[in-house]
Design a protein around this motif. Structure first.
Motif, PDB file in Angstrom:
ATOM      1  N   ASP A 808      72.094  79.087  59.730  1.00  0.00           N
ATOM      2  CA  ASP A 808      71.045  78.565  60.809  1.00  0.00           C
ATOM      3  C   ASP A 808      72.438  77.054  60.922  1.00  0.00           C
ATOM      4  O   ASP A 808      72.847  76.299  60.027  1.00  0.00           O
ATOM      5  N   ASN A 809      72.792  76.841  62.033  1.00  0.00           N
ATOM      6  CA  ASN A 809      73.705  76.251  62.278  1.00  0.00           C
ATOM      7  C   ASN A 809      73.163  75.649  63.517  1.00  0.00           C
ATOM      8  O   ASN A 809      73.097  75.820  64.852  1.00  0.00           O
ATOM      9  N   ILE A 810      74.175  73.928  63.667  1.00  0.00           N
ATOM     10  CA  ILE A 810      74.013  73.553  64.103  1.00  0.00           C
ATOM     11  C   ILE A 810      75.799  72.325  64.741  1.00  0.00           C
ATOM     12  O   ILE A 810      75.439  71.906  63.921  1.00  0.00           O
ATOM     13  N   LEU A 811      75.238  72.405  66.133  1.00  0.00           N
ATOM     14  CA  LEU A 811      77.196  72.166  66.197  1.00  0.00           C
ATOM     15  C   LEU A 811      76.386  70.517  67.620  1.00  0.00           C
ATOM     16  O   LEU A 811      75.790  70.675  68.553  1.00  0.00           O
ATOM     17  N   VAL A 812      77.206  69.914  67.327  1.00  0.00           N
ATOM     18  CA  VAL A 812      76.688  68.331  68.190  1.00  0.00           C
ATOM     19  C   VAL A 812      78.374  68.083  68.308  1.00  0.00           C
ATOM     20  O   VAL A 812      79.090  67.332  67.261  1.00  0.00           O
ATOM     21  N   GLU A 813      78.528  67.278  70.087  1.00  0.00           N
ATOM     22  CA  GLU A 813      79.810  66.903  69.935  1.00  0.00           C
ATOM     23  C   GLU A 813      79.318  65.606  71.274  1.00  0.00           C
ATOM     24  O   GLU A 813      78.341  66.076  71.784  1.00  0.00           O
ATOM     25  N   LEU A 814      79.556  64.482  70.870  1.00  0.00           N
ATOM     26  CA  LEU A 814      79.655  63.193  71.692  1.00  0.00           C
ATOM     27  C   LEU A 814      80.911  62.663  72.374  1.00  0.00           C
ATOM     28  O   LEU A 814      82.233  63.057  71.803  1.00  0.00           O
ATOM     29  N   GLU A 815      80.949  62.918  73.647  1.00  0.00           N
ATOM     30  CA  GLU A 815      82.402  62.211  73.553  1.00  0.00           C
ATOM     31  C   GLU A 815      81.941  60.501  75.012  1.00  0.00           C
ATOM     32  O   GLU A 815      81.153  60.703  75.291  1.00  0.00           O
ATOM     33  N   TYR A 816      82.402  59.511  74.712  1.00  0.00           N
ATOM     34  CA  TYR A 816      82.072  58.555  75.584  1.00  0.00           C
ATOM     35  C   TYR A 816      83.179  57.823  75.998  1.00  0.00           C
ATOM     36  O   TYR A 816      83.874  56.855  75.256  1.00  0.00           O
ATOM     37  N   LEU A 819      83.971  50.494  78.657  1.00  0.00           N
ATOM     38  CA  LEU A 819      85.132  49.306  78.967  1.00  0.00           C
ATOM     39  C   LEU A 819      87.007  49.869  79.419  1.00  0.00           C
ATOM     40  O   LEU A 819      87.664  49.454  78.597  1.00  0.00           O
ATOM     41  N   ASP A 820      86.042  50.344  79.583  1.00  0.00           N
ATOM     42  CA  ASP A 820      87.507  51.556  80.592  1.00  0.00           C
ATOM     43  C   ASP A 820      88.448  52.291  79.936  1.00  0.00           C
ATOM     44  O   ASP A 820      89.441  52.992  80.277  1.00  0.00           O
ATOM     45  N   ASP A 821      88.452  51.312  78.649  1.00  0.00           N
ATOM     46  CA  ASP A 821      90.475  52.175  78.162  1.00  0.00           C
ATOM     47  C   ASP A 821      90.410  52.646  76.813  1.00  0.00           C
ATOM     48  O   ASP A 821      91.118  52.955  75.961  1.00  0.00           O
ATOM     49  N   PHE A 822      88.775  53.484  75.999  1.00  0.00           N
ATOM     50  CA  PHE A 822      87.990  53.016  75.262  1.00  0.00           C
ATOM     51  C   PHE A 822      88.138  54.409  75.057  1.00  0.00           C
ATOM     52  O   PHE A 822      87.192  54.841  76.011  1.00  0.00           O
ATOM     53  N   ILE A 823      88.259  55.725  74.487  1.00  0.00           N
ATOM     54  CA  ILE A 823      87.167  56.784  74.063  1.00  0.00           C
ATOM     55  C   ILE A 823      87.075  56.807  72.754  1.00  0.00           C
ATOM     56  O   ILE A 823      87.696  57.115  72.176  1.00  0.00           O
ATOM     57  N   PHE A 824      85.967  57.513  72.638  1.00  0.00           N
ATOM     58  CA  PHE A 824      84.888  57.725  71.064  1.00  0.00           C
ATOM     59  C   PHE A 824      84.771  59.709  71.414  1.00  0.00           C
ATOM     60  O   PHE A 824      83.818  59.858  72.673  1.00  0.00           O
ATOM     61  N   LYS A 825      85.047  60.086  70.111  1.00  0.00           N
ATOM     62  CA  LYS A 825      84.599  61.234  70.076  1.00  0.00           C
ATOM     63  C   LYS A 825      84.534  61.655  68.815  1.00  0.00           C
ATOM     64  O   LYS A 825      84.982  61.353  68.103  1.00  0.00           O
ATOM     65  N   ALA A 826      83.368  62.524  68.663  1.00  0.00           N
ATOM     66  CA  ALA A 826      82.905  62.764  67.478  1.00  0.00           C
ATOM     67  C   ALA A 826      81.939  64.484  67.515  1.00  0.00           C
ATOM     68  O   ALA A 826      81.680  64.606  68.822  1.00  0.00           O
ATOM     69  N   ASP A 827      82.752  65.205  66.771  1.00  0.00           N
ATOM     70  CA  ASP A 827      81.792  66.436  66.665  1.00  0.00           C
ATOM     71  C   ASP A 827      81.009  66.797  64.471  1.00  0.00           C
ATOM     72  O   ASP A 827      82.029  65.864  64.085  1.00  0.00           O
ATOM     73  N   TYR A 828      79.641  67.112  65.484  1.00  0.00           N
ATOM     74  CA  TYR A 828      79.025  67.548  63.744  1.00  0.00           C
ATOM     75  C   TYR A 828      79.188  68.653  63.794  1.00  0.00           C
ATOM     76  O   TYR A 828      78.457  69.433  64.479  1.00  0.00           O
ATOM     77  N   ASN A 829      79.260  69.123  62.529  1.00  0.00           N
ATOM     78  CA  ASN A 829      78.749  71.329  62.001  1.00  0.00           C
ATOM     79  C   ASN A 829      77.834  71.256  60.839  1.00  0.00           C
ATOM     80  O   ASN A 829      77.960  70.401  60.027  1.00  0.00           O
TER      81      ASN A 829
END
Length: 905
Positions: A808-816, A819-829
């Motif tokens: 059983d596998n759960i994958l989560v990716e977040l991109e935000y 403030l115009d100049d910041f990029i936050f990325k995350a991925d969870y497995n």
């Protein structure tokens, strides 16, 4: 402390998951959307298919609306309520229509539009308006500036915003539901033509247009003649980038002496193109993988066209080394230089050089369940390895195209590879507990020369010639050191304090292939193709297995039936006829190839000859329901001959616990392959469906005969005549509703096969089932989330016992972007692994995250990243063979925290 830290991080991530859920709910309701729909027609009320509608909002915070009409001229666009838009409707050859539109609280609005023909369009030199998307029969052109915000860094981020195009994490591109197999820049292949280097490295602000070319052919005159389901992507650069240096340099450091330096530099002009990509790191990032190697060998579609092409490449020594992805430590040095020079309007000269040097440490724990007819048992094995791998690949290509009716290409390819490894194997089983040190070395050389020539002979006839010569020289060496005897029933070992067993192998192969083909166009609905070809192969296989005593004396194994000096020469000539005809929307192509084989085999000077003829039919049917919906069926009868290693008649050591003996009398395998496929893509409905069902029936197959004595294996081959079946299904669908894409895919494979172990023949079967349910948000001003749940099960039936593995596998990716100049990325497995038969249940998870800052129009950028945040120790998997079920733990890199600085040229 470690457990405390992991508990705190897990608690933090649970809170983050709750926060993400609320963000997702908020994203789905942050602004009420309305549906604008209607029809676009001409002045005579005829529907206009593929007309473009572009709704540009007055507010910068509101996303652009876009739509394309379907066959009936109908369209649908999602807009936000209470906003003002400028709506432009355009169609090639018609005057663009621009209207002001203000939305209200109504959920659905209907508007029809009529366009007037532009009678002056042929006299115009410059057209003031270019639609964001232009759709032709098999070409789609995207004007990227209409879809981007300016915050994009790489081409991959531009592609993700284009309707109908998807990009995965590795850089593979799918357009209109089809995988892009070649990438070009200004109609010239970028490096080897694979998508990964282009997508992950070309700067976003250099791109002007993206062209998607379906049914792509390398030779323009063969389009419509040769069957091609390839999709290519051509990148047009902006005018100020057409003679410019661009790229970026990335450097970073982290805790525990982690580092990365990654320059990507490009020079482009219409005549000269120079690209350099480098990478030096100890963070486990591999800039060259097996998929990249496969692309350099012509791509998977090209390999599958050659009998045994994919399997021989996958099983090659260099592939085994570069394919490893999970390791405890890795240091990688990589460089790629590509150059193209236009010598004249008709002649291009291109070359690339790729070099890699990597050092890797691996650790694998395996529980092997031996399915012995008499007494089954379990072996616990630990394998550690330190490996050094260097390779150099170079390619020179001359393209000469003096006219549309003539095309000539010459390619020269060289590959050098050197590998050495130092390993340790610990085995615990009922018959022995042993420790074996292994030393491996490999020196390889491959040279390949290829030419292809195509010419339009007349209005009805087009001819092609392809010829290539290949030389391969491999020199592997293996050394086993142990204080206990191994393979006692067959190895004539002499007593010694340390048993030093050595193996030297030499493999030399010369191959020559030539094919002449005539494409005869009888009329628009009937084609006849004739092929004549010859394949020549000359191979020599030399092996020496021996024991070196501590006194320095040599104990040869020749008297025990070891050591080979084997030759294998093959002549294959063939003649083929293909008849291609159309009935309405159906294309039918029956074909038949008569192949004659003459081969010579034998040890040293004792040679025997063989010959046979084989008729191999083929049959293809394709129904084009419309431009975006097809149903296809293919049938082929395939014959595949064994390799020289399978024919060599004397013993050779395969491992510390395995011996193999070939069979000189082996002939060809014979198997039927049937494939049924369905494809549908609708940009208008945001729908993509793919399904593929294949069925293989093996009439004759090469089958291992195994004698098991504890963990010791004695293997030989026979040509097995009992039929075996394999059924494989893949189906996937995705649907975009508003700003959310939903997807589902399922995979199923079933095979039954025979095992011959200890002189008993048993029929086994294997079932693999998996399904994926995914959801992805596509918002512009709020965080985007991608979530997928994967359920898989592997079920093995052998000797009446059934073993089941579940994941059983759960994958989560977040991109935000904020403030115009910041990029936050995350991925969870998250992965839950179960082996019920062995009572094994393991849970492991992994989190990677990064925060990037770069002010618009400024060259400097900064990134803080963490990989394997939970410091997960290993991954778990399983495998199955005719008599062995393996449960494997592979240890991976620890947590890595990095700070990077990026300078953009």
């Amino acid at each position: 402390m470690e457990a405390y830290l992991k508990t705190k991080v897990n608690n933090l991530f649970r809170k983050l998951k709750i926060t993400i859920l609320f963000v997702l709910i908020g994203c789905a309701t942050y602004a009420q959307t309305i549906e604008l729909s209607g029809q676009v027609t001409d002045s005579l009320n005829n529907p206009l298919e593929n007309a473009n509608l572009l709704a540009i909002p007055q507010s910068d915070e509101v996303p652009v609306g876009f739509g394309i009409t379907n066959k009936a001229g109908a369209y649908k666009i999602k807009l936000q309520s209470n906003q003002s838009y400028q709506l432009t409707i355009s169609y090639l050859g018609y005057k663009p229509l621009t209207v002001a539109l203000k939305t209200s609280e109504e959920t659905k609005v209907a508007r029809n539009f009529s366009l007037s023909e532009n009678i002056d369009v042929l006299n115009e030199v410059n057209i003031a308006y270019t639609p964001p998307i232009t759709v032709k029969k098999d070409t789609i052109i995207y004007l990227t500036d209409k879809f981007v915000t300016g915050d994009e860094r790489k081409l991959r981020e531009v592609l993700k915003k284009l309707p109908g195009i998807e990009v995965d994490k590795a850089g593979n591109v799918t357009a209109n539901g089809k995988k892009v197999t070649k990438v070009m820049v200004e109609n010239k292949a970028f490096f080897n033509g694979g998508s990964k280097l282009a997508v992950n490295n070309i700067p976003a602000d250099a791109v002007d247009k993206i062209e998607i070319l379906e049914n792509y052919s390398e030779v323009a005159m063969l389009k419509g003649l040769e069957d091609s389901d390839k999709t290519a992507m051509n990148i047009t650069l902006k005018e100020d980038k057409k003679k410019f240096v661009f790229g970026e340099i990335e450097a970073g450091g982290g805790i525990k002496e982690r580092y990365i330096v990654h320059p990507t530099l490009f020079y482009y002009s219409p005549e000269t193109n120079v690209n350099f990509i480098g990478d030096v790191n100890n963070t486990g990032v591999k800039s060259f993988t097996f998929n990249d190697y496969m692309e350099f060998e012509g791509g998977v579609s090209k390999l599958l066209e050659r009998s045994g092409g994919y399997s021989s490449l996958k099983n090659s020594d260099i592939s085994a080394f570069i394919d490893a992805q999970d390791y405890k430590a890795n240091t990688n040095q990589f460089g790629a230089l590509n150059m193209r020079q236009s010598v004249s309007e008709s002649t291009d000269l291109s070359a690339y050089v790729i070099a890699s040097n990597s050092k890797t440490e691996t650790e694998v724990l395996t529980s092997n369940d031996y399915l012995n007819n008499d007494t089954s048992f379990i072996e616990n094995r630990t394998e550690t390895n330190e490996l050094n791998n260097q390779f150099l690949i170079g390619k020179l290509t001359l393209d000469y195209e003096p006219s549309f009716d003539e095309d000539f290409t010459y390619t020269s390819f060289v590959k050098l590879n050197t590998t050495d490894s130092d390993g340790l194997i610990l085995t615990e089983n009922p018959s022995q507990n042993n420790q074996i040190q292994t030393l491996d070395a490999l020196d390889g050389l491959q040279l390949r020369q290829n030419l292809s020539y195509s010419r339009k002979l007349s209005k009805a006839h087009t001819g092609t010639l392809e010829a290539n010569y290949t030389f391969i020289k491999d020199k592997p060496f293996t050394n086993w050191l142990t204080d206990q005897e191994i393979l006692q029933d067959i190895l004539p070992l002499e007593d010694d304090a340390i048993y030093n067993i050595q193996q030297t192998v030499r493999l030399n192969t010369h191959t020559f292939n030539a094919l002449v083909k005539d494409y005869w166009v009888l009329n628009n609905f009937n084609h006849l193709y004739t092929s004549v070809g010859v394949n020549l192969a000359f191979s020599d296989f030399y092996s020496r297995d021996l024991q070196q005593l501590s006194t320095g004396e040599i104990n040869s194994f020749s008297n025990a039936g070891f050591n080979n000096d084997f030759g294998y020469n093959m002549l294959n000539t063939y003649f083929g006829l293909e008849y291609k005809f159309m009935i309405g929307k159906v294309t039918i192509k029956p074909a038949a190839y008569y192949q004659f084989f003459f081969w010579e085999t034998g040890q040293e000077s004792e040679r025997t000859t063989h010959n046979k003829g084989v008729l191999l039919p083929k049959f293809d049917v394709e129904l084009d329901i419309n431009n975006s919906e097809t149903i296809g069926f293919k049938y082929t009868l395939n014959a595949e001959f064994p390799t020289i290693k399978n024919l060599a008649t004397n013993y050779i050591l395969s491992s510390f616990s395995s011996v193999f003996k070939g069979n000189e009398t082996l002939q060809n395998e014979l198997y039927h392959r049937l494939v049924l496929s369905y494809y549908k893509f609708s940009l208008f409905k945001g729908l993509n469906i793919n399904a593929n069902l294949s069925y293989n029936i093996k009439e004759k197959t090469l089958k291992y005969i195994t004698q098991l004595d504890g963990i010791d294996q004695y293997n030989s081959l026979i040509l097995f005549n009992q039929p075996e079946q394999e059924l494989m299904f893949f189906g996937g669908a995705s649907k975009k509703i508003n700003k959310i894409r939903y997807s589902f895919d399922a995979q199923l494979s079933y095979s039954n096969f025979y095992q011959i172990v200890n002189e008993e023949t048993n029929k086994n079967n294997s079932k693999n089932i998996s399904g994926t349910l995914g959801i992805e948000t596509l918002f512009k001003a709020v965080p985007n989330l991608k979530v997928a749940y994967i359920k898989s099960a592997n079920i093995y039936m052998a000797l009446g016992d059934e073993t089941t593995f579940e994941n059983d596998n759960i994958l989560v990716e977040l991109e935000y972007d904020f403030l115009d100049d910041f990029i936050f990325k995350a991925d969870y497995n998250y992965d839950l692994y179960r082996n019920d038969a062995a009572g094994i249940k393991n849970r492991f998870d992994n989190l990677n995250a990064s925060l990037f800052y770069q002010k618009e129009d400024q060259p400097w950028g900064f990134e803080l990243s963490v990989s394997n945040a939970f410091d997960t120790k290993f991954k778990q998997s399983n495998s199955f063979s005719s008599f062995l079920i393996s449960d494997t733990k592979t240890f991976i890199l620890p947590r890595i925290i990095m700070f990077k600085v990026v300078y953009k040229l």
